[in-house]
Write an enzyme that holds these catalytic residues in place. Structure first.
Site, PDB file in Angstrom:
ATOM      1  N   GLU A 174       0.794  -1.231   0.000  1.00 50.51           N
ATOM      2  CA  GLU A 174       0.000   0.000   0.000  1.00 50.51           C
ATOM      3  C   GLU A 174       0.828   1.285   0.000  1.00 50.51           C
ATOM      4  O   GLU A 174       0.690   2.138   0.865  1.00 50.51           O
ATOM      5  CB  GLU A 174      -0.963  -0.010   1.186  1.00 50.51           C
ATOM      6  N   ASN A 214       1.819  -5.260  -3.116  1.00 51.71           N
ATOM      7  CA  ASN A 214       0.424  -5.533  -2.764  1.00 51.71           C
ATOM      8  C   ASN A 214      -0.305  -4.221  -2.483  1.00 51.71           C
ATOM      9  O   ASN A 214       0.207  -3.354  -1.775  1.00 51.71           O
ATOM     10  CB  ASN A 214       0.399  -6.420  -1.508  1.00 51.71           C
ATOM     11  N   HIS A 251     -10.879  -5.899  -2.476  1.00 52.25           N
ATOM     12  CA  HIS A 251     -11.932  -5.619  -1.502  1.00 52.25           C
ATOM     13  C   HIS A 251     -13.054  -4.899  -2.239  1.00 52.25           C
ATOM     14  O   HIS A 251     -12.911  -3.725  -2.581  1.00 52.25           O
ATOM     15  CB  HIS A 251     -11.403  -4.730  -0.376  1.00 52.25           C
ATOM     16  N   GLU A 280      -6.673 -10.535  -1.025  1.00 48.65           N
ATOM     17  CA  GLU A 280      -7.432 -10.298   0.204  1.00 48.65           C
ATOM     18  C   GLU A 280      -8.924 -10.179  -0.103  1.00 48.65           C
ATOM     19  O   GLU A 280      -9.632  -9.349   0.460  1.00 48.65           O
ATOM     20  CB  GLU A 280      -6.938  -9.028   0.911  1.00 48.65           C
ATOM     21  N   ASP A 282     -12.796 -10.003  -0.594  1.00 49.72           N
ATOM     22  CA  ASP A 282     -14.072 -10.063   0.115  1.00 49.72           C
ATOM     23  C   ASP A 282     -15.041  -9.131  -0.606  1.00 49.72           C
ATOM     24  O   ASP A 282     -14.628  -8.152  -1.220  1.00 49.72           O
ATOM     25  CB  ASP A 282     -13.949  -9.726   1.604  1.00 49.72           C
TER      26      ASP A 282
END
Length: 487
Positions: A174, A214, A251, A280, A282
């Site tokens: 990030e 990432n 996400h 990650e 979701d």
């Protein structure tokens, strides 16, 4: 990432090293092997009935994230063992967890997750080495060259412990702002080359692991942040900065849904010569169409190597009120689970390097010679097992002080195809299997039974297949090979 300060916009959210907590003397044993190509792609085989089996048909993985508290959660562990073949630690390998004080490293929590995962046939993704959040507390008092040095020493310290043991490392996490520029942080203030320095340090520290950048909100190809990261990766590849993969956190919330150009984003990054992974994932309310879409996009891009969901059940999620995962709070699969399973099973592309033959791991043993040589020298097969429908032959692949890597060839010497095989091994006292590939084991020490994996059960007449394993122990004694049997 998670369990960290919320993020803005479309996502909520050479010092001497002292190993704390008895890790130096009594660390949980971890194997010196990086399992990079775990799955043997076989699109002609039957559909997978679990997420990992469906993903492995095309040479991909399907992973999850877990925290140390889930090691005592039988419901979580049951699903994890059945459905997933890659694991990421939620917080236990982050900078604040692994170096709480300057030059003092502790790996107890990370090793616990690593050991459980590898003992259950999974690979592990390291997360993360350099990040603007969850930093060691002493970094707050550093700046400039002192902070840069601390970052480099942290990367070296953590990667030395896990050298040769992980499939991927999220080296930098990030580092970009929503407008496509670099995020303003203490690390950015050490100089614009800090990300490059992190990757070059990481490659020197562990030449075998795949090194990843990432980030979140980089799924939409036309978004400024996506383009900022893309341009950095392009620059790195042009100049030879070591980077192997890009992780897209994926996400998807009510304000950040699956973009129609998501596959374009994946293929564009991949065209630069890097792997891509959904790291990650979701989705708000576990939308079946969005889960199917993100899975299909990955399955359509050969260098999209796998998908990880951030947790397993809604009760595990950092976004639990949105019910964003594939299993509900009672451990039942949701409709989105079926949509993902179906998308994985209909994949038409395979990950490069996984479609020719079952892959064995890239071994990275310690440089020091073994204190006790193996009973069978590396490369020399031991005597075959008992004759029958199949035979089993052991070969010592590599040894080091504290373990070895072995391979067993299962041969069909008959005139008819066999469908399924089982081999019995006997390990020497003090030895235990730390990891196994291309086979499913019952037991890890003493008498061990290994049966075929889903994709290598069928062995034609006068043909063979292999499985491999890694053993921890004080001796390099080769295992005894018992009978090979077929149903």
């Amino acid at each position: 990432m998670k369990d960290a300060p919320a993020q803005p916009k479309r996502r909520r959210s050479g010092r001497a090293r002292l190993l704390l907590g008895g890790v130096c003397a009594a660390a949980i044993a971890v194997s010196s092997v990086a399992l990079v190509n775990f799955a043997y792609a076989d699109l002609s085989g039957p559909p997978g009935t679990t997420l990992k089996a469906a993903a492995e048909r095309s040479g991909r993985y399907f992973g999850a994230a877990m925290g140390g508290d889930r090691l005592n959660d039988s419901g979580f562990l049951t699903i994890a063992n059945r459905e997933f073949d890659m694991m990421t630690a939620v917080n236990e390998m982050k900078p604040d967890a692994t170096e709480p004080n300057s030059g003092q490293f502790t790996f107890t929590a990370g090793d616990a997750i690593y050991t459980w995962a590898t003992q259950h046939g999974m690979r592990v993704r390291g997360h993360t080495l350099a990040w603007h959040a969850q930093q060691p507390r002493f970094w707050a008092g550093l700046s400039g060259s002192s902070l840069r040095t601390a970052m480099i020493e942290h990367i070296n310290g953590v990667m030395a412990h896990y050298k040769g043991k992980l499939a991927y490392w999220d080296v930098v996490n990030e580092a970009f702002a929503e407008n496509g520029s670099r995020r303003q942080s203490n690390l950015q203030n050490t100089g614009n080359d800090w990300i490059e320095a992190a990757f070059r340090t990481a490659r020197t520290a562990d030449p075998s692991v795949k090194l990843c950048y990432n980030d979140y909100n980089i799924e939409n190809w036309t978004y400024a942040k996506t383009q900022g990261v893309y341009n950095m990766i392009k620059d790195f590849k042009t100049r030879g900065v070591p980077i192997d993969c890009v992780g897209l956190q994926t996400h998807f919330t009510g304000g950040s849904s699956l973009p129609s150009n998501f596959q374009t984003t994946l293929s564009s990054f991949a065209a630069l010569g890097v792997d891509v992974a959904l790291t990650e994932a979701d989705v708000t309310n576990a939308s079946t169409t969005q889960y199917a879409g993100l899975t299909q996009a990955c399955a359509n891009v050969p260098r999209c190597v796998g998908i990880t969901t951030w947790g397993i059940r809604d009760s595990d999620s950092w976004r639990g009120s949105e019910n964003p995962l594939l299993f509900d709070r009672n451990s039942n699969p949701k409709p989105a689970y079926t949509s993902v399973l179906n998308a994985l099973n209909t994949a038409t592309t395979t990950v490069p390097g996984t479609s020719t033959s079952p892959s064995t791991p890239v071994s990275t043993p310690p440089s020091s010679p073994s204190s006790s040589p193996p009973s069978s020298p590396p490369g020399s097969p031991s005597a075959s097992g008992q004759p029958g429908a199949c035979t089993a032959t052991f070969r010592m692949v590599n040894t080091w002080d504290g373990g070895f890597q072995g391979e067993v060839t299962v041969a069909n010497n008959g005139s008819a195809t066999i469908n399924g095989w089982t081999v019995r091994l006997t390990l020497a006292g003090g030895q235990s299997i730390a990891n196994i590939w291309n086979g499913v084991n019952t037991g890890t020490s003493g008498a061990v039974t290994v049966r075929n994996a889903a994709y290598n059960a069928t062995v034609g007449a006068n043909a063979s297949t292999t499985f491999g394993f890694l053993v921890n122990g004080s001796t390099g004694t080769a295992p005894g090979i018992g009978a090979c049997t077929s149903p």
